[in-house]
Design an enzyme around this catalytic site. Structure first.
Site, PDB file in Angstrom:
ATOM      1  N   ASN A  34      -3.754  -2.895   3.053  1.00 44.12           N
ATOM      2  CA  ASN A  34      -3.732  -3.140   1.610  1.00 44.12           C
ATOM      3  C   ASN A  34      -4.320  -4.508   1.304  1.00 44.12           C
ATOM      4  O   ASN A  34      -4.680  -5.246   2.224  1.00 44.12           O
ATOM      5  CB  ASN A  34      -2.305  -2.987   1.048  1.00 44.12           C
ATOM      6  CG  ASN A  34      -1.349  -4.001   1.642  1.00 44.12           C
ATOM      7  OD1 ASN A  34      -1.462  -5.200   1.391  1.00 44.12           O
ATOM      8  ND2 ASN A  34      -0.410  -3.517   2.452  1.00 44.12           N
ATOM      9  N   ARG A  35      -4.428  -4.854   0.038  1.00 42.58           N
ATOM     10  CA  ARG A  35      -5.152  -6.059  -0.386  1.00 42.58           C
ATOM     11  C   ARG A  35      -4.332  -7.347  -0.368  1.00 42.58           C
ATOM     12  O   ARG A  35      -4.806  -8.371  -0.843  1.00 42.58           O
ATOM     13  CB  ARG A  35      -5.703  -5.857  -1.799  1.00 42.58           C
ATOM     14  CG  ARG A  35      -6.703  -4.749  -1.917  1.00 42.58           C
ATOM     15  CD  ARG A  35      -7.273  -4.689  -3.332  1.00 42.58           C
ATOM     16  NE  ARG A  35      -8.049  -3.484  -3.542  1.00 42.58           N
ATOM     17  CZ  ARG A  35      -9.314  -3.333  -3.123  1.00 42.58           C
ATOM     18  NH1 ARG A  35      -9.923  -4.313  -2.489  1.00 42.58           N
ATOM     19  NH2 ARG A  35      -9.942  -2.195  -3.341  1.00 42.58           N
TER      20      ARG A  35
END
Ligand code: CTP
Ligand code: CA
Length: 225
Positions: A34-35
């Site tokens: 994920n970011r």
């Protein structure tokens, strides 16, 4: 904030913090991630250390230089993060979960690189352990602070998580939009605890971490009284 003429409020206290994303392997060369940058967690770890705490940071993969702390444990997967936390949580005074932990992992990661044989590929995912909920449910648990990453109905979802996981405090932030959140330099937060609320306007994550650390100290000391 910390000041040279006042004793550090968390002197002699231990804090365990999770930060960054996790990576869940699909095969030897690929993962689901994920970011999350780890910025908020690293800044909060530094802010709590500056207030006297002996801080251990359990971090998923992050490009950031870690702050100078008592301990740094690097992990990749949610399961590894859970094990690293549960090994160290006993006797800790504070636990802060800033990590963006993958909720699911591939049920059976391939041992060899997946080949593009088929036109479609379906991957079965299974639930990961909820580290924050496990800590909150542990015996003689620390003062437990969670984060809530939401794209909508921010406070409602955060209040539900505070209650469902039985937390002492939750910091809610909007993610995936324009206004800060994941992989951004700035962030805004709404912090909830049983019977209280405080909003922090959009500001650099380092400054936000200082203000959040002050609130954590305030609520933690109130919980002892
Ligand atoms: N968290 C955790 N372990 C997980 C999932 C989440 O410790 N397996 C922690 C996060 O670090 C955060 C809090 O739980 O402090 C809330 O994470 P969030 O993703 O916002 O909520 P979830 O409880 O996972 O629920 P959902 O993703 O469905 O909104
Ligand atoms: Ca989640």
């Amino acid at each position: 904030g910390p000041s040279p003429d006042r004793p550090a409020p968390l002197q002699g206290r231990c804090a365990l913090i999770t930060a960054g994303p996790t990576r869940e392997p699909l095969d030897p060369v690929r993962f689901i991630g994920n970011r999350s940058s780890g910025r908020m967690g690293y800044a909060l770890a530094a802010a709590l250390a500056a207030r006297g705490a002996e801080v251990t940071l359990v971090s998923g993969p992050s490009a950031l230089a870690p702050p100078a702390l008592a301990g740094l444990v690097r992990v990749e997967t949610a399961s590894q993060m859970a094990a690293a936390v549960m090994e160290r949580v006993a006797g800790c005074d504070l636990f802060v979960a800033t990590a963006a932990v993958a909720d699911y992992r591939p049920a059976a990661p391939a041992s060899d690189k997946i080949k593009k044989d088929a036109a479609e590929l379906t991957i079965r995912l299974v639930r990961n352990p909820d580290i924050l909920a496990q800590v909150a449910a542990s015996p003689a648990r620390p003062f437990t602070v969670g984060f809530a990453a939401e794209t909508e109905r921010l406070e409602e979802h955060a209040a539900a998580k505070l209650r469902a996981k039985g937390l002492d405090m939750i910091a809610a932030n909007r993610v995936g939009g324009e206004a800060g959140g994941f992989d951004a330099d700035d962030n805004a937060l709404v912090v909830l605890w049983p019977g209280g609320r405080r909003a922090f306007a959009l500001m650099p994550k380092t400054r936000l971490a200082e203000q959040l650390a002050d609130l954590i100290v305030e609520r933690y000391l109130a919980s002892l009284a």
